[in-house]
Design a protein around this motif. Structure first.
Motif, PDB file in Angstrom:
ATOM      1  N   ASN A 162      -1.231  12.390   1.732  1.00  0.00           N
ATOM      2  CA  ASN A 162      -2.266  12.355   2.768  1.00  0.00           C
ATOM      3  C   ASN A 162      -3.587  11.811   2.215  1.00  0.00           C
ATOM      4  O   ASN A 162      -4.295  11.060   2.881  1.00  0.00           O
ATOM      5  CB  ASN A 162      -2.486  13.760   3.343  1.00  0.00           C
ATOM      6  N   LYS A 163      -3.892  12.214   0.975  1.00  0.00           N
ATOM      7  CA  LYS A 163      -5.145  11.788   0.351  1.00  0.00           C
ATOM      8  C   LYS A 163      -5.226  10.267   0.212  1.00  0.00           C
ATOM      9  O   LYS A 163      -6.276   9.668   0.415  1.00  0.00           O
ATOM     10  CB  LYS A 163      -5.280  12.455  -1.024  1.00  0.00           C
ATOM     11  N   VAL A 164      -4.098   9.666  -0.169  1.00  0.00           N
ATOM     12  CA  VAL A 164      -4.098   8.208  -0.373  1.00  0.00           C
ATOM     13  C   VAL A 164      -3.560   7.463   0.853  1.00  0.00           C
ATOM     14  O   VAL A 164      -3.236   6.282   0.781  1.00  0.00           O
ATOM     15  CB  VAL A 164      -3.280   7.826  -1.633  1.00  0.00           C
ATOM     16  N   ASN A 165      -3.425   8.197   1.965  1.00  0.00           N
ATOM     17  CA  ASN A 165      -3.006   7.604   3.246  1.00  0.00           C
ATOM     18  C   ASN A 165      -1.581   7.072   3.251  1.00  0.00           C
ATOM     19  O   ASN A 165      -1.224   6.244   4.088  1.00  0.00           O
ATOM     20  CB  ASN A 165      -3.963   6.469   3.660  1.00  0.00           C
ATOM     21  N   ALA A 166      -0.754   7.552   2.314  1.00  0.00           N
ATOM     22  CA  ALA A 166       0.631   7.067   2.276  1.00  0.00           C
ATOM     23  C   ALA A 166       1.387   7.450   3.546  1.00  0.00           C
ATOM     24  O   ALA A 166       2.156   6.647   4.081  1.00  0.00           O
ATOM     25  CB  ALA A 166       1.347   7.649   1.062  1.00  0.00           C
ATOM     26  N   THR A 167       1.155   8.672   4.018  1.00  0.00           N
ATOM     27  CA  THR A 167       1.847   9.117   5.227  1.00  0.00           C
ATOM     28  C   THR A 167       1.479   8.232   6.411  1.00  0.00           C
ATOM     29  O   THR A 167       2.351   7.831   7.205  1.00  0.00           O
ATOM     30  CB  THR A 167       1.492  10.582   5.543  1.00  0.00           C
ATOM     31  N   LYS A 168       0.201   7.916   6.505  1.00  0.00           N
ATOM     32  CA  LYS A 168      -0.260   7.051   7.591  1.00  0.00           C
ATOM     33  C   LYS A 168       0.320   5.640   7.446  1.00  0.00           C
ATOM     34  O   LYS A 168       0.821   5.060   8.406  1.00  0.00           O
ATOM     35  CB  LYS A 168      -1.783   6.978   7.610  1.00  0.00           C
ATOM     36  N   TYR A 169       0.245   5.101   6.224  1.00  0.00           N
ATOM     37  CA  TYR A 169       0.780   3.761   5.991  1.00  0.00           C
ATOM     38  C   TYR A 169       2.262   3.704   6.352  1.00  0.00           C
ATOM     39  O   TYR A 169       2.735   2.779   7.010  1.00  0.00           O
ATOM     40  CB  TYR A 169       0.624   3.359   4.517  1.00  0.00           C
TER      41      TYR A 169
ATOM     42  N   SER B  60       0.975   4.071  -2.939  1.00  0.00           N
ATOM     43  CA  SER B  60       0.662   5.449  -2.576  1.00  0.00           C
ATOM     44  C   SER B  60       1.757   6.418  -3.013  1.00  0.00           C
ATOM     45  O   SER B  60       1.469   7.533  -3.471  1.00  0.00           O
ATOM     46  CB  SER B  60       0.444   5.558  -1.067  1.00  0.00           C
TER      47      SER B  60
ATOM     48  N   SER C  81       3.972   5.749   8.270  1.00  0.00           N
ATOM     49  CA  SER C  81       4.155   5.943   9.705  1.00  0.00           C
ATOM     50  C   SER C  81       3.876   4.650  10.470  1.00  0.00           C
ATOM     51  O   SER C  81       4.634   4.275  11.379  1.00  0.00           O
ATOM     52  CB  SER C  81       3.236   7.061  10.202  1.00  0.00           C
ATOM     53  N   ASP C  82       2.802   3.957  10.090  1.00  0.00           N
ATOM     54  CA  ASP C  82       2.475   2.678  10.736  1.00  0.00           C
ATOM     55  C   ASP C  82       3.585   1.662  10.517  1.00  0.00           C
ATOM     56  O   ASP C  82       3.990   0.932  11.438  1.00  0.00           O
ATOM     57  CB  ASP C  82       1.160   2.116  10.180  1.00  0.00           C
TER      58      ASP C  82
ATOM     59  N   ASN D  78       0.820  -1.210   0.000  1.00  0.00           N
ATOM     60  CA  ASN D  78       0.000   0.000   0.000  1.00  0.00           C
ATOM     61  C   ASN D  78       0.856   1.263   0.000  1.00  0.00           C
ATOM     62  O   ASN D  78       0.521   2.261  -0.653  1.00  0.00           O
ATOM     63  CB  ASN D  78      -0.932   0.025   1.216  1.00  0.00           C
TER      64      ASN D  78
END
Length: 252
Positions: free
Chosen positions: A177-184, A113, A186-187, A109
Motif C-alpha cells: 500500500n505504501k508504494v502503491n503496488a496494490t493500486k498499480y 513495488s 488493481s489498475d 511500477n
C-alpha cells in the motif's frame, strides 16, 4: 696476572651468554612446536556434542544474518535474479497485451513495488531465524552437520515458515500500500479484465509476495549453507574448522 683473570672472566661471560642464548632459542622452538601442535589438534580433533551444537549455531547465525541483510537492502530482491519477484504467472501472460497498449510504465511500477515490499519484509526475518537457532537441540545440530547440503535450510523451512508467513503478511500488505503496488496492480488487472474475450486475472497480491519473499530467503540461506560446507575459507574460527572438518571426514 690481573690481565689473565680479566681475560678468563670475559671468556666465561661470553660462554655463559652463548649457552643462555642457545637455551632460549631451544625453548622458543619447543614452545612454538607445542603451540602449533595444540592449535592443530584443536582445529582437527573430534568435536564433542556440545562443540557440534555450538559450531552449527555459530555457522547458521553467520549465514542467516548475511542472507537476510542482503535481501533487506535496497534492490536486495530487485537486483538479484535468483530471487527477483516477477508478476504472478497468470498476470505474466497478459504482459505483451498490456505493453502493446502503452502500459509499460504501469507494469514496471508494479514489479518494482512487489520487490520493495519483499525487501521491507525481509528486515523481520533475522530475529525469527535466530530464535529458531537458539531453540535447536543437539540432535538437530548433529543431523544438520552430517546431513545433506541443504539440511539446515530444510530445518529452517520446517520450523520458521509458519512464523515467517504470520510476520511477513502484514508487513507486505503495508508495504504494498505504501508504494502503491496494490493500486498499480488493481489498475493493471482492471484494464486487462475489460478487454474482450480475456480470462479475468484475480490474484491475492499480499499472499503471492509474502510467499515469494519467504522463498527468496530460503534461497539465500541455502547459498550460505553451501558456502560454509564447501568453502574452507568460510570457516573463520577454530570451532567451525573443527566441526565442519569432522563432518568432511565422516562423509568422505
Amino acid at each position: 696476572m690481573k690481565r689473565t683473570n680479566i681475560l678468563i672472566a670475559s671468556l666465561a661471560l661470553i660462554l655463559f651468554t652463548n649457552v643462555k642464548v642457545r637455551a632460549q632459542i631451544k625453548l622458543s622452538d619447543i614452545f612454538k612446536k607445542v603451540t602449533e601442535r595444540s592449535s592443530t589438534t584443536t582445529a582437527t580433533g573430534t568435536p564433542t556434542t556440545l562443540e557440534i551444537g555450538q559450531g552449527i549455531k555459530e555457522a547458521l547465525q553467520i549465514g542467516v544474518s548475511a542472507g537476510a541483510d542482503r535481501l533487506s537492502a535496497k534492490d536486495g530482491f530487485l537486483g538479484n535474479l535468483a530471487v527477483k519477484i516477477l508478476m504472478p504467472p497468470e498476470a505474466q501472460k497478459v504482459e505483451k497485451t498490456l505493453r502493446s497498449i502503452g502500459l509499460n510504465k504501469l507494469w514496471d511500477n508494479v514489479v518494482l513495488s512487489l520487490n520493495r515490499a519483499a525487501e521491507d519484509a525481509a528486515t523481520e526475518a533475522k530475529p525469527i531465524f535466530i530464535s529458531a537457532i537458539k531453540q535447536m537441540t543437539i540432535a538437530d545440530a548433529t543431523n544438520i552437520l552430517l546431513g545433506n547440503n541443504n539440511a539446515a535450510t530444510d530445518y529452517f523451512k520446517r520450523v520458521t515458515t509458519s512464523q515467517l508467513m504470520q510476520k511477513f503478511s502484514p508487513i507486505v500488505t503495508t508495504s504494498l500500500n505504501k508504494v502503491n503496488a496494490t493500486k498499480y496492480y488493481s489498475d493493471l488487472t482492471s484494464q486487462y479484465n475489460r478487454l474482450p474475450l480475456v480470462k479475468p486475472v484475480n490474484t491475492n497480491l499480499t499472499e503471492y509476495v509474502t510467499q515469494k519473499a519467504i522463498d527468496g530467503l530460503f534461497i539465500e540461506v541455502a547459498k550460505e549453507e553451501l558456502k560454509i560446507r564447501g568453502n574452507l575459507s568460510s570457516r573463520s574460527t577454530t570451532l567451525l574448522q573443527k566441526v565442519f572438518g569432522y563432518a568432511d571426514r565422516k562423509k568422505s
